[in-house]
Design a protein around this motif. Structure first.
Motif, short mmCIF file in Angstrom:
data_model
loop_
_atom_site.label_atom_id
_atom_site.label_comp_id
_atom_site.label_asym_id
_atom_site.label_seq_id
_atom_site.Cartn_x
_atom_site.Cartn_y
_atom_site.Cartn_z
N ASP A 212 0.92 -1.07 -0.10
CA ASP A 212 0.03 -0.14 0.05
C ASP A 212 0.80 1.26 -0.04
O ASP A 212 1.82 1.20 0.63
CB ASP A 212 -0.96 -0.12 1.35
N ARG A 287 -10.05 -6.27 9.28
CA ARG A 287 -11.01 -6.24 8.53
C ARG A 287 -10.16 -6.17 7.00
O ARG A 287 -8.74 -6.22 7.23
CB ARG A 287 -11.85 -4.81 8.28
N GLU A 292 -5.78 -2.43 -0.39
CA GLU A 292 -5.24 -3.68 -0.72
C GLU A 292 -6.51 -4.74 -1.35
O GLU A 292 -6.10 -5.37 -2.13
CB GLU A 292 -4.95 -4.39 0.63
N1 GLY Z 1 -4.72 0.59 3.53
C1 GLY Z 1 -4.55 0.65 5.04
C2 GLY Z 1 -5.78 0.22 5.77
O1 GLY Z 1 -6.79 -0.37 5.14
O2 GLY Z 1 -5.96 0.32 6.91
#
Ligand code: GLY
Ligand code: AMP
Length: 421
Positions: A212, A287, A292
């Motif tokens: 990410d 979660r 992502e």
């Molecule tokens: N991409 C970071 C999160 O979902 O917290």
């Protein structure tokens, strides 16, 4: 089957898209959903309701499975409530959700179970924080204990920056909560990576890893955001790293959950810093990640709903997920000003052209669809443009061509997603 997906981001659009792709006969509802989701699912209302209200809606519609996208309803105990009412839900219980909703709980859990993470100390006032910082080296990391929609962490370069952030927490109470706890931790250097697993507490099945890009500007500079793009798999994920992560992080985490009598069934997300000394856990999320999920689900060849049901029924040991070997890339188009203040209500043009000319999928986040069919911006992260290709270079070319075609006033995006580790 009737499925209800809670949430309104790109993550939830990717979940809905995958469910429709796996089984077009399923009837998928979204609460509240967004402009793009409304083309793939039936959006129920334009407000997010409290857990009791969601349970009432799920019973009224005879929903077979509710899937929780964001962390807030989980931390409010929606899963515990659904379980009491005999309604099927995917997502961990309130106690398990504390791994995300309390940074201090997560850090103490990691310390107790020997899971590698940065050294830390907890404080409860600005005076205490400053006295701790005077004895530590900068940069260091300041984390507000409670949920903060991605805005609760600052990597402070010096005391001035640190004090400014602490002042916002303690004097201005920007997170609007009674919680006065802050965690101060060492700053780790390395490459970040997200590793998500499905777990029923007894066992786990990993997803493909993703990287990410959290900072707003190219080259990883500027403030943190919810995530400006992602790709999968990142090259930092070698077989040695995978083994290390499973043995020293995932297994001890599940053992810890069992010891604490936490019945955790859902997705567990490990945010890693891969350092020269090996992988360290930066955070847990309870979660799917966003963005992502927008690169992970397009690589999943197995049926997502069946995996979720196996998690709920504690039969995950029978599950083997098939994944595409291809690479996936997602670039987020954001509103002008994001992650600071931004304007909403800008018309989005070129959505049809972008998918007509390019082999890409659009996952909507901050969009609404007007009655006349036009899409308007309604949030900071507006759209995720995703593609899957055997070549990372080709995948990047495709998403960036589409990113140029789609237009709205103030649009901005990072140009280096997938560029470097
Ligand atoms: N991409 C970071 C999160 O979902 O917290
Ligand atoms: P968190 O919500 O705890 O993952 O923190 C948000 C972001 O802050 C992470 O994705 C990292 O970019 C950064 N961060 C958090 N903790 C650390 C740390 N100990 N060292 C360096 N960067 C960190």
């Amino acid at each position: 089957m009737k499925i209800l997906v809670l949430g309104s981001g790109g993550r939830e659009h990717a979940i809905v898209w995958k469910m429709k792709k796996d089984n077009g006969r399923d009837r998928v509802f979204a609460l509240p959903g967004n402009g793009g989701i409304s083309e793939d699912a039936e959006c129920l209302t334009d407000g997010f309701s409290d857990p009791e209200e969601v349970a009432r809606i799920a019973s009224h519609l005879n929903i077979d499975l509710t899937v929780v996208g964001p962390e807030v309803p989980l931390s409010e105990g929606i899963t515990d409530l659904f379980n009491r009412k005999g309604l099927k839900i995917f997502g961990p219980c309130r106690k398990g959700s504390a791994l995300e909703s309390s940074k201090l709980f997560a850090k103490e859990f990691m310390k107790k179970y020997g899971i590698p993470t940065a050294d830390f100390i907890a404080v409860n006032s600005i005076e205490e924080a400053v006295s701790v910082l005077e004895k530590r080296e900068f940069p260091c990391v300041i984390k507000y204990d409670g949920l903060a929609a991605g805005k609760g962490v600052q990597v402070s370069e010096d005391m001035k920056q640190a004090k400014e952030f602490l002042c916002k927490i303690y004097d201005y109470n920007i997170f609007g909560s009674e919680n006065r706890t802050v965690v101060i931790e060492d700053c780790l250097k390395g490459t970040e990576m997200s590793y998500l697993v499905f777990t029923d507490t007894e066992g786990f099945v990993p997803m493909v890893p993703a990287k990410d890009y959290k900072r707003v500007f190219d080259g990883d500079i500027g403030p943190n955001t919810g995530g400006m793009g992602c790709y999968s798999p990142p090259p930092v994920f070698t077989p040695e790293i995978e083994k290390h992560i499973k043995e020293r992080v995932v297994v001890p985490t599940l053992k810890g959950l069992q010891r604490e009598n936490i019945d955790y069934r859902g997705v567990l997300y490990f945010g890693f810093m891969i350092t020269e000394q090996g992988p360290f856990v930066l955070e847990y999320n309870v979660r799917f990640g966003d963005p992502e999920t927008q690169v992970i689900l397009p690589r999943m060849e197995s049926n997502l709903t069946e995996i979720m049901e196996a998690v709920i029924e504690r039969s995950l040991n029978k599950v083997k997920i098939r994944w595409s070997d291809k690479k996936s890339v997602c670039v987020i188009l954001a509103s002008g000003g994001y992650p600071g203040e931004y304007e909403k209500g800008k018309e989005i043009k070129g959505l049809n052209e972008a998918v007509k000319n390019e082999d890409v999928t659009l996952f909507h986040a901050g969009t609404i669809k007007k009655e006349d069919g036009r899409f308007m911006t309604s949030g900071g992260r507006v759209l995720g443009i995703t593609t899957v290709d055997g070549s990372l270079t080709k995948a990047r070319e495709k998403v960036y061509r589409a990113a140029d075609i789609i237009e709205f006033e103030g649009k901005h995006y990072r140009k280096d997603i997938g560029d470097f580790q």
